[in-house]
Each structure stands twice: as C-alpha cells, then as structure tokens.
Design a protein around this motif. Sequence first.
Motif, PDB file in Angstrom:
ATOM      1  N   THR A 282       0.816  -1.217   0.000  1.00  0.00           N
ATOM      2  CA  THR A 282       0.000   0.000   0.000  1.00  0.00           C
ATOM      3  C   THR A 282       0.850   1.268   0.000  1.00  0.00           C
ATOM      4  O   THR A 282       0.612   2.195  -0.781  1.00  0.00           O
ATOM      5  N   LEU A 283       1.866   1.298   0.884  1.00  0.00           N
ATOM      6  CA  LEU A 283       2.667   2.522   1.024  1.00  0.00           C
ATOM      7  C   LEU A 283       3.392   2.846  -0.283  1.00  0.00           C
ATOM      8  O   LEU A 283       3.384   3.994  -0.722  1.00  0.00           O
ATOM      9  N   THR A 284       3.998   1.818  -0.906  1.00  0.00           N
ATOM     10  CA  THR A 284       4.699   2.057  -2.179  1.00  0.00           C
ATOM     11  C   THR A 284       3.738   2.650  -3.210  1.00  0.00           C
ATOM     12  O   THR A 284       4.053   3.639  -3.868  1.00  0.00           O
ATOM     13  N   GLY A 285       2.565   2.034  -3.342  1.00  0.00           N
ATOM     14  CA  GLY A 285       1.593   2.503  -4.324  1.00  0.00           C
ATOM     15  C   GLY A 285       1.143   3.915  -4.031  1.00  0.00           C
ATOM     16  O   GLY A 285       1.046   4.757  -4.926  1.00  0.00           O
ATOM     17  N   ALA A 286       0.882   4.194  -2.748  1.00  0.00           N
ATOM     18  CA  ALA A 286       0.397   5.515  -2.375  1.00  0.00           C
ATOM     19  C   ALA A 286       1.462   6.575  -2.639  1.00  0.00           C
ATOM     20  O   ALA A 286       1.161   7.659  -3.156  1.00  0.00           O
ATOM     21  N   LEU A 287       2.719   6.251  -2.321  1.00  0.00           N
ATOM     22  CA  LEU A 287       3.788   7.222  -2.556  1.00  0.00           C
ATOM     23  C   LEU A 287       4.022   7.430  -4.047  1.00  0.00           C
ATOM     24  O   LEU A 287       4.280   8.548  -4.495  1.00  0.00           O
ATOM     25  N   LEU A 288       3.871   6.350  -4.809  1.00  0.00           N
ATOM     26  CA  LEU A 288       4.033   6.437  -6.262  1.00  0.00           C
ATOM     27  C   LEU A 288       2.959   7.366  -6.849  1.00  0.00           C
ATOM     28  O   LEU A 288       3.257   8.228  -7.683  1.00  0.00           O
ATOM     29  N   ALA A 289       1.711   7.193  -6.400  1.00  0.00           N
ATOM     30  CA  ALA A 289       0.622   8.043  -6.896  1.00  0.00           C
ATOM     31  C   ALA A 289       0.870   9.496  -6.505  1.00  0.00           C
ATOM     32  O   ALA A 289       0.644  10.418  -7.290  1.00  0.00           O
ATOM     33  N   THR A 290       1.362   9.707  -5.265  1.00  0.00           N
ATOM     34  CA  THR A 290       1.657  11.062  -4.813  1.00  0.00           C
ATOM     35  C   THR A 290       2.753  11.695  -5.665  1.00  0.00           C
ATOM     36  O   THR A 290       2.659  12.856  -6.063  1.00  0.00           O
ATOM     37  N   LEU A 291       3.779  10.893  -5.955  1.00  0.00           N
ATOM     38  CA  LEU A 291       4.868  11.397  -6.797  1.00  0.00           C
ATOM     39  C   LEU A 291       4.346  11.768  -8.184  1.00  0.00           C
ATOM     40  O   LEU A 291       4.667  12.843  -8.716  1.00  0.00           O
ATOM     41  N   ALA A 292       3.496  10.913  -8.743  1.00  0.00           N
ATOM     42  CA  ALA A 292       2.928  11.185 -10.073  1.00  0.00           C
ATOM     43  C   ALA A 292       2.135  12.490 -10.040  1.00  0.00           C
ATOM     44  O   ALA A 292       2.242  13.321 -10.946  1.00  0.00           O
ATOM     45  N   GLY A 293       1.340  12.678  -8.981  1.00  0.00           N
ATOM     46  CA  GLY A 293       0.561  13.907  -8.848  1.00  0.00           C
ATOM     47  C   GLY A 293       1.465  15.128  -8.739  1.00  0.00           C
ATOM     48  O   GLY A 293       1.175  16.183  -9.318  1.00  0.00           O
ATOM     49  N   THR A 294       2.575  14.976  -8.006  1.00  0.00           N
ATOM     50  CA  THR A 294       3.497  16.097  -7.835  1.00  0.00           C
ATOM     51  C   THR A 294       4.138  16.482  -9.163  1.00  0.00           C
ATOM     52  O   THR A 294       4.206  17.659  -9.514  1.00  0.00           O
ATOM     53  N   VAL A 295       4.589  15.467  -9.909  1.00  0.00           N
ATOM     54  CA  VAL A 295       5.215  15.739 -11.202  1.00  0.00           C
ATOM     55  C   VAL A 295       4.213  16.426 -12.126  1.00  0.00           C
ATOM     56  O   VAL A 295       4.511  17.456 -12.751  1.00  0.00           O
ATOM     57  N   ALA A 296       2.994  15.890 -12.192  1.00  0.00           N
ATOM     58  CA  ALA A 296       1.966  16.479 -13.054  1.00  0.00           C
ATOM     59  C   ALA A 296       1.704  17.933 -12.642  1.00  0.00           C
ATOM     60  O   ALA A 296       1.564  18.813 -13.495  1.00  0.00           O
ATOM     61  N   SER A 297       1.670  18.203 -11.336  1.00  0.00           N
ATOM     62  CA  SER A 297       1.402  19.565 -10.856  1.00  0.00           C
ATOM     63  C   SER A 297       2.501  20.521 -11.291  1.00  0.00           C
ATOM     64  O   SER A 297       2.224  21.648 -11.701  1.00  0.00           O
ATOM     65  N   VAL A 298       3.762  20.069 -11.192  1.00  0.00           N
ATOM     66  CA  VAL A 298       4.879  20.928 -11.585  1.00  0.00           C
ATOM     67  C   VAL A 298       4.769  21.274 -13.060  1.00  0.00           C
ATOM     68  O   VAL A 298       4.888  22.439 -13.453  1.00  0.00           O
ATOM     69  N   VAL A 299       4.496  20.257 -13.890  1.00  0.00           N
ATOM     70  CA  VAL A 299       4.393  20.485 -15.331  1.00  0.00           C
ATOM     71  C   VAL A 299       3.244  21.456 -15.643  1.00  0.00           C
ATOM     72  O   VAL A 299       3.397  22.425 -16.383  1.00  0.00           O
ATOM     73  N   LEU A 300       2.070  21.192 -15.045  1.00  0.00           N
ATOM     74  CA  LEU A 300       0.892  22.002 -15.356  1.00  0.00           C
ATOM     75  C   LEU A 300       1.024  23.440 -14.853  1.00  0.00           C
ATOM     76  O   LEU A 300       0.700  24.382 -15.571  1.00  0.00           O
ATOM     77  N   ALA A 301       1.521  23.575 -13.612  1.00  0.00           N
ATOM     78  CA  ALA A 301       1.644  24.923 -13.063  1.00  0.00           C
ATOM     79  C   ALA A 301       2.653  25.727 -13.870  1.00  0.00           C
ATOM     80  O   ALA A 301       2.485  26.931 -14.084  1.00  0.00           O
ATOM     81  N   GLY A 302       3.703  25.057 -14.356  1.00  0.00           N
ATOM     82  CA  GLY A 302       4.720  25.729 -15.166  1.00  0.00           C
ATOM     83  C   GLY A 302       4.133  26.306 -16.436  1.00  0.00           C
ATOM     84  O   GLY A 302       4.627  27.313 -16.963  1.00  0.00           O
ATOM     85  N   ARG A 303       3.048  25.705 -16.943  1.00  0.00           N
ATOM     86  CA  ARG A 303       2.448  26.202 -18.180  1.00  0.00           C
ATOM     87  C   ARG A 303       1.414  27.275 -17.932  1.00  0.00           C
ATOM     88  O   ARG A 303       0.909  27.881 -18.869  1.00  0.00           O
ATOM     89  N   MET A 304       1.041  27.470 -16.657  1.00  0.00           N
ATOM     90  CA  MET A 304      -0.033  28.435 -16.391  1.00  0.00           C
ATOM     91  C   MET A 304       0.474  29.858 -16.204  1.00  0.00           C
ATOM     92  O   MET A 304      -0.287  30.806 -16.342  1.00  0.00           O
ATOM     93  N   VAL A 305       1.766  29.984 -15.807  1.00  0.00           N
ATOM     94  CA  VAL A 305       2.255  31.356 -15.551  1.00  0.00           C
ATOM     95  C   VAL A 305       2.851  31.974 -16.816  1.00  0.00           C
ATOM     96  O   VAL A 305       3.315  31.291 -17.689  1.00  0.00           O
TER      97      VAL A 305
END
Lengths: 175, 203
Positions: free
Chosen positions: A152-175
């Motif tokens: 569970t922990l590995t999967g949850a951390l993996l999903a969190t990491l994926a969300g973080t990467v996606a957020s960095v990419v998306l926020a970078g395109r908004m400014v």
Amino acid sequence: MRALANLSNIIIPFFIFFIVGHGFVARVKVYESFLKGAKEGLKIVVDIVPTLIGLLVAVGMLRASGFFDMLGNLLAPVTEAVGLPAQLMPLLVVKLFSSSAATGLVLDVFRTAGPDSYAGLLTSILMSCTETVFYTMSVYFLAAKVTKTRYTLTGALLATLAGTVASVVLAGRMV
Amino acid sequence: MLNTIWAVMILIAVLYGSLTGRMSEVTNAALDGAGEAISLCITMAGVVALWMGLMEIASKAGLIARLTKGIEPFLHFMFPRLPKGHPAGEYISANIIANVLGLGWACTPAGLKAMEALAGLEAERGNPEYLSEGSGKSRRASKEMCTFLILNISSLQLIPVNMIAYRSQYGSSDPTAIIVPAIVATLFSSLVAVVYCKIKDRN
C-alpha cells in the motif's frame, strides 16, 4: 493553457445548472434541500474553526521566527533544480502526515507568494490531486485491525509522486 | 500525529525566534494567525455551504445514488475477486463518489465501513488471520484493501472546493482557474495508482 483556464471558468456554472435543473425536473424541493445542505455545510466549517486557529497560529509563528527562510535557503539548491520552489518543501513533507497541518502551510504560501504566482498555482494543484498518505493509511487500516500493509505505502507514494510531477508540469504552463 | 506536528511547530518557532531575536514578530504572528483563521472561515463558510447545499439537491434527485451505481463496471475492473453484491462494494463506491464530488467529510465513514467489510470478506474466505478476534496474530492486508487505499490516497477529485475558497480569500484574480489543471493532475495520479494496483494484483 488559456483554453484550460476558460474551461475552468464554465465548469461551476454548468455544474450548478445541471444539479438544480435535474432536481427541478425530478420535482425535488430544490430550495428547501439547498437550505438543509447549506446548514450542514456551515456546521462543518464551525467544526474546523478551532483547527484552523491552532494551525494558522503555529505556521505564522514559524514563519515569523525566520525558520522557514532558513529551511528554504538550505534546501534551495536541491529543490530549484527540479522546479519546486524551496518554499514548498515543508508543505510536501507535512502533507504526507496531516492535511489540516498542510492547509496551514498552503495558506502561508498564498499569503507570502500570492495564489496566482507559480508557487501559489503549484500549491493549489498539488493539494487538489492527492490525499494524506500516512494519516489515511493509519485510520483505515486501524478499522480493519491490519498491521501488515504490504504494498500500500509504495503505491500511495508512487501516486503522490505522479501527482506532484503532473502539478509541476501544469503549473509551469499556467504562468 | 497532529499532536506531535503541532507541538514541534510551536516549540521550534519559539526557540528559533529567540535565537534570531525575533520574539516580537513571533508574538504578533501568533495573534494575527488567530484572527486570520476567523476571516478565512467566513469565506469558507459561504463556499462550503453553497457546495453542500447543491450536494443535498443532487442527493435528493438521486444523482449521487445513480453515480454510485454507475461506477460498478470500474469497481469490477479494480476488484475482480470481490463477490457481486457484497456490502464492501457499496461502501467502496460511496467512498469513491464522495471523493470525486469533494465531499471529503462524507467519504471517511464510508471508507471505514468498506475496510471493515473487506476484513469480513477475508474471514468469509477462511483467512485464519481474520477468523479469530485478537488472537495476537498480526493481520496482513488483503489485495482488495491495498487497492482500495491506494485508489483512495490518489484521490480522484472533480472540483477542489476548499482550494477555490482559500484562493479567493487570498485575493486570487481567478480562483477557479485551477479546476482543469487539477483534474488533469488528479487523473494522472489516479491512473498511475490504477496501473500499479493492476500489476501488483496480477502477481
């Protein structure tokens, strides 16, 4: 990205139209139902007032003591290489343990950098795409009296990491 | 958990503040923080009440029940060994839909019920760790539990109501601008969660 922001703007009116329209056609007493739900919503907010006071006081004191600045300067070389403002590091860590404590840090980012800055946008998206890993796991597994949590922990951390990467990419395109 | 985090924050603030000679700033921040929490709650109260009001209409019109039913194929895909009609399925669906609609307060009770029902399922399957209450043996999570929690933590959310309220309180020129990017990010993190669970489930 402009188009995305415009789409964002029409979602809420559309959503309200859909729900109220649907309720009206289904002959639900829409206004009475709305009042009932709204009253419940107010109760929820009243319940979280003490939490918010406690956390905003703690985060405010930490910021005023200069601790965040020290931490930020210390971490800056590492974090800025991957596009994360150093300011967000405490948030990323605290978020794994407690979402209400993370809220205090989110508001600190909004206050100091502004909600429409890169850090503000990144924070907004980041907080919208993942849950508190350790808190959720401890509460839910306690309900089933499970102690060995396997992958569970590995999967949850993996999903969190994926969300973080996606957020960095998306926020970078908004400014 | 929060007890430790909160205490550590306060203690560090006072110690570090006294080291850097910023005690008067720390004092002001403590008082300002308390006031700020109240003004924030006033904005939040409006947004959350609006949202909960709409959700009540949606629930009365049967929309939420229909959504919960509508994700049955997805449920079957994620939990192939969950018997049809098992109560766990219903709780899992309710939890997922509450998450999607941003009803964070409503999803925990359903989630806890789901975990209990999944523990019950293990007992029905004759898993010895789950048969006797408190036998001293530590229980291993079932695959269903792992999948459910990973999905839950990846948190598929349609409209981040709280974030919008916070953004508007702190003077954003466009508080709702983050909705679509947030949906894209949450879909991505959930997709990674689904793929990971599917791979683990197969072994």
